[in-house]
Write a protein that holds these residues in place. Structure first.
Motif, short mmCIF file in Angstrom:
data_model
loop_
_atom_site.label_atom_id
_atom_site.label_comp_id
_atom_site.label_asym_id
_atom_site.label_seq_id
_atom_site.Cartn_x
_atom_site.Cartn_y
_atom_site.Cartn_z
N GLN A 2 11.60 10.98 27.73
CA GLN A 2 11.06 12.08 28.52
C GLN A 2 11.68 12.10 29.91
N ALA A 3 11.94 10.93 30.51
CA ALA A 3 12.53 10.85 31.85
C ALA A 3 13.96 11.38 31.84
N ASP A 6 13.77 15.12 31.57
CA ASP A 6 13.35 15.70 32.84
C ASP A 6 14.51 15.76 33.84
N THR A 7 15.35 14.73 33.91
CA THR A 7 16.49 14.74 34.85
C THR A 7 17.53 15.77 34.44
N VAL A 9 16.98 18.57 32.65
CA VAL A 9 16.40 19.88 32.92
C VAL A 9 16.38 20.14 34.42
N GLY A 10 16.08 19.13 35.21
CA GLY A 10 16.06 19.28 36.67
C GLY A 10 17.43 19.65 37.22
#
Length: 181
Positions: A2-3, A6-7, A9-10
């Motif tokens: 998930q991390a 998230d990076t 997508v960020g």
């Protein structure tokens, strides 16, 4: 997992936001970009004027103007006129006869101004000449036939002839006068 997601997508979101901000800036900064273009054009015209003055001085001195300088002057004249003609678009265009501003035209004008500014900067950089002309080659030395029936070569004439030739080759001498028989 998930991390990492998230990076990724960020980073994608950041890139998209930066791109949108740049393009939205074109819409709202079109007047600022037009003013910058006008300043660059004035700078280019001033440079053209200075080089034109140097060319005129060189022509007055009897020098031969470099072809690259003449080509640059012609190109600047043509491009500046074209850019000025293209800039006559009405910046207060309205959409569909209503009172809302035409954002598409503003965006287009802003992009065109940026592209033209780059073109003007390139012309300015290419116009940095160390010299604009070079001296013409000297004419071949005059030869008078010494065995001519109508001409007798005296030593006194040779001294005057040599003095005239020295004066003609001196770039500081503006006028040569010859008198007598």
């Amino acid at each position: 997992m998930q991390a990492v997601l998230d990076t990724i997508v960020g980073k994608i979101v950041d890139a998209v936001i930066q791109s949108v901000v740049v393009h939205v800036g074109f819409v709202f900064q079109y007047k600022k970009k037009q003013k910058k273009l006008e300043v660059e054009i004035k700078s280019l015209e001033e440079q053209r004027k200075q080089i034109k003055e140097k060319v005129d001085e060189a022509i007055t001195r009897g020098e031969e103007v470099d072809e690259r300088v003449l080509n640059w002057l012609a190109e600047v004249e043509e491009r500046v006129q074209k850019i000025k003609d293209d800039s006559t678009i009405n910046e207060n265009m309205q959409c569909f006869k209503f009172s809302c501003p035409d954002y598409i035209s503003r965006y287009r004008m802003s992009k065109e101004a940026e592209n033209k500014m780059e073109e003007v900067k390139n012309l300015t950089q290419s116009g940095n000449f160390s010299t604009v002309a070079h001296p013409k080659p000297f004419a071949q030395e005059l030869q008078f036939p010494s065995s001519s029936a109508n001409y007798a070569n005296f030593e006194s004439r040779e001294l005057v002839f040599n003095n005239i030739m020295v004066a003609l080759q001196d770039s500081n001498v503006k006028m040569v006068g010859v008198y007598g028989i």
